[in-house]
Design a protein around this motif. Sequence first.
Motif, PDB file in Angstrom:
ATOM      1  N   ASP A 411       0.801  -1.220   0.000  1.00 37.96           N
ATOM      2  CA  ASP A 411       0.000   0.000   0.000  1.00 37.96           C
ATOM      3  C   ASP A 411       0.838   1.277   0.000  1.00 37.96           C
ATOM      4  O   ASP A 411       1.853   1.384   0.705  1.00 37.96           O
ATOM      5  N   LEU A 412       0.380   2.268  -0.782  1.00 40.14           N
ATOM      6  CA  LEU A 412       0.954   3.608  -0.755  1.00 40.14           C
ATOM      7  C   LEU A 412       0.349   4.377   0.416  1.00 40.14           C
ATOM      8  O   LEU A 412      -0.864   4.332   0.644  1.00 40.14           O
ATOM      9  N   LEU A 413       1.197   5.089   1.171  1.00 38.79           N
ATOM     10  CA  LEU A 413       0.762   5.786   2.379  1.00 38.79           C
ATOM     11  C   LEU A 413       1.099   7.268   2.283  1.00 38.79           C
ATOM     12  O   LEU A 413       2.154   7.641   1.758  1.00 38.79           O
ATOM     13  N   ARG A 414       0.230   8.114   2.807  1.00 39.42           N
ATOM     14  CA  ARG A 414       0.458   9.557   2.748  1.00 39.42           C
ATOM     15  C   ARG A 414       0.521  10.151   4.144  1.00 39.42           C
ATOM     16  O   ARG A 414       0.088   9.553   5.128  1.00 39.42           O
ATOM     17  N   ASP A 415       1.076  11.373   4.222  1.00 38.16           N
ATOM     18  CA  ASP A 415       1.110  12.165   5.459  1.00 38.16           C
ATOM     19  C   ASP A 415       1.771  11.390   6.601  1.00 38.16           C
ATOM     20  O   ASP A 415       1.213  11.263   7.696  1.00 38.16           O
ATOM     21  N   VAL A 416       2.969  10.899   6.362  1.00 41.14           N
ATOM     22  CA  VAL A 416       3.666  10.041   7.328  1.00 41.14           C
ATOM     23  C   VAL A 416       4.830  10.792   7.961  1.00 41.14           C
ATOM     24  O   VAL A 416       5.615  11.460   7.273  1.00 41.14           O
ATOM     25  N   ILE A 417       4.934  10.674   9.295  1.00 44.53           N
ATOM     26  CA  ILE A 417       6.065  11.201  10.050  1.00 44.53           C
ATOM     27  C   ILE A 417       6.858  10.022  10.618  1.00 44.53           C
ATOM     28  O   ILE A 417       6.278   9.046  11.106  1.00 44.53           O
ATOM     29  N   VAL A 418       8.178  10.123  10.565  1.00 45.11           N
ATOM     30  CA  VAL A 418       9.062   9.112  11.142  1.00 45.11           C
ATOM     31  C   VAL A 418       9.764   9.733  12.345  1.00 45.11           C
ATOM     32  O   VAL A 418      10.263  10.853  12.267  1.00 45.11           O
ATOM     33  N   MET A 419       9.806   9.011  13.473  1.00 44.93           N
ATOM     34  CA  MET A 419      10.338   9.564  14.719  1.00 44.93           C
ATOM     35  C   MET A 419      11.280   8.576  15.389  1.00 44.93           C
ATOM     36  O   MET A 419      11.176   7.365  15.205  1.00 44.93           O
ATOM     37  N   GLY A 420      12.176   9.129  16.213  1.00 43.93           N
ATOM     38  CA  GLY A 420      13.060   8.291  17.001  1.00 43.93           C
ATOM     39  C   GLY A 420      13.996   9.128  17.834  1.00 43.93           C
ATOM     40  O   GLY A 420      13.889  10.353  17.880  1.00 43.93           O
ATOM     41  N   THR A 421      14.915   8.460  18.510  1.00 51.70           N
ATOM     42  CA  THR A 421      16.016   9.153  19.163  1.00 51.70           C
ATOM     43  C   THR A 421      17.291   8.775  18.416  1.00 51.70           C
ATOM     44  O   THR A 421      17.399   7.662  17.889  1.00 51.70           O
ATOM     45  N   ALA A 422      18.234   9.708  18.356  1.00 54.42           N
ATOM     46  CA  ALA A 422      19.434   9.479  17.558  1.00 54.42           C
ATOM     47  C   ALA A 422      20.185   8.208  17.961  1.00 54.42           C
ATOM     48  O   ALA A 422      20.446   7.351  17.105  1.00 54.42           O
ATOM     49  N   PRO A 423      20.555   8.034  19.227  1.00 54.82           N
ATOM     50  CA  PRO A 423      21.350   6.841  19.560  1.00 54.82           C
ATOM     51  C   PRO A 423      20.606   5.536  19.334  1.00 54.82           C
ATOM     52  O   PRO A 423      21.196   4.560  18.843  1.00 54.82           O
TER      53      PRO A 423
END
Length: 472
Positions: A411-423
């Motif tokens: 599936d194609l997905l829209r309006d996506v944010i990717v998050m995390g902490t650097a380490p």
Amino acid sequence: MNGILQDLADKGIRYAMDSGAQYCDIRAEEQEKKSVQIENKEIENVRTLSDSGLGIRLFKEGAWSFCSITKPESFDEIKEKINDAIKNSSHHAKKNNTVDLYPNPTKNIKVDFPVLKKPSIDELISIGLECSKIILETPRIIKSVVSPWYTTNSKYFVNSEGSKIEQNFTDVVTDMIAVAHDEGITQAINITEGGRGGLEQITSRGKIQLKAKEIAQKASELIFAKSVKEETGTVVMNPDFVSLLTHEILGHPSEADRVLGKEMAWAGGAWWKGRIGMKIGPENLNVFDDPTIKESLGWYNFDDEGVETKKTKLVEEGILVNHMQNRETARIFNTEPTGNMRATNYRFMPLIRMACTCIGNGDRKPDEIIKEVKNGYLISNMKIPSIDMKRYNWSISCQYAQKIENGEITDLLRDVIVMGTAPEFFESIDACGNDFTVRPITNCGKGDPMQSMIMGNGGPTVRGTATIKSVN
């Protein structure tokens, strides 16, 4: 370079040293920018902007001063500026305060960067109109914005140690946006293409026309794309997205002035302060900054301190080994300057800036990396970053994403944010592709007053673990 500006810069050095400065460097710069903006096959504007002047940096009694002058008409103007700068240094001087610069060999050299096909406004207009037409031919597209531009630049650096360095280069760039609308939903895809060189930077092998078609098709498809629920899991990031990730949470915290906290109040610090020699990622993580990558917007031979450029290893096999250094911070960290001291133009004091910071190439084919994913997401193309003061917590939206199920893209997905902490994210990286790519960055901001800088950033396809969620 205008010979009059060069002569004024040379005279300025001698005058500053005769007036009591302990060190002085002067940058004489000329730039002409030509641009066109085309919306829906209509030419909105055509602009030519020219600028020239001198940026003068000196220290006396251990205190730096900086001044600039636009289009100087006489040496008396320069003398007045230098006098004010020296007075400013004397006023702010503190007892026992010193500036210790790493020794730098003197250079007397002129560098002309190659231009295979000289750009012109007429050709920019022709390319822009063609790309706008291509975008608008796609169903559901309601708006196209195409903004091609180029700059011709000449920079002359002279300092009190005897260096005289001239660098002449051209940058050609095109920004494009495709906007689609249907069933009450609007989606947009944008892209920037270009590099240091001539018109070949955007026209080689029909590059810009292919990109125009690509962004239009993707914007149109996103109208019917699905949204995503928040989930932490496997993400495969394409090189375009990786380039912004690298920029924000590897590049910026590698600038030694941030590590030292010298600009904490307005730009933040570095999450890995004090960790040189320590492990910050897996053995397959290698990070470098390289101003010698040809045709990148971060390609130059000497920085704004006259330091010759080279590839600098920042992370080697998961170990933090260095930061980007100027001649002053190199003394503090007991290392060499890296050639990263740069200013937007002569109007600004140089700062430590990325040139072309990248995650190193891996040995895996991108399709193999995807096939090994049972349940995850393919994240494509940079959008908007949101990063905390120490570049530790990060959140970056992507232009689009796709679900990966049992090794297949679905599936194609829209309006996506990717998050995390650097380490945590860097520790999670378990695969790097063999598709290393450098992408143009045209609006990196740093400093007070704010300086916007162009540069390159890059990397390969990367697989790791992060959290994804919908923008809405």
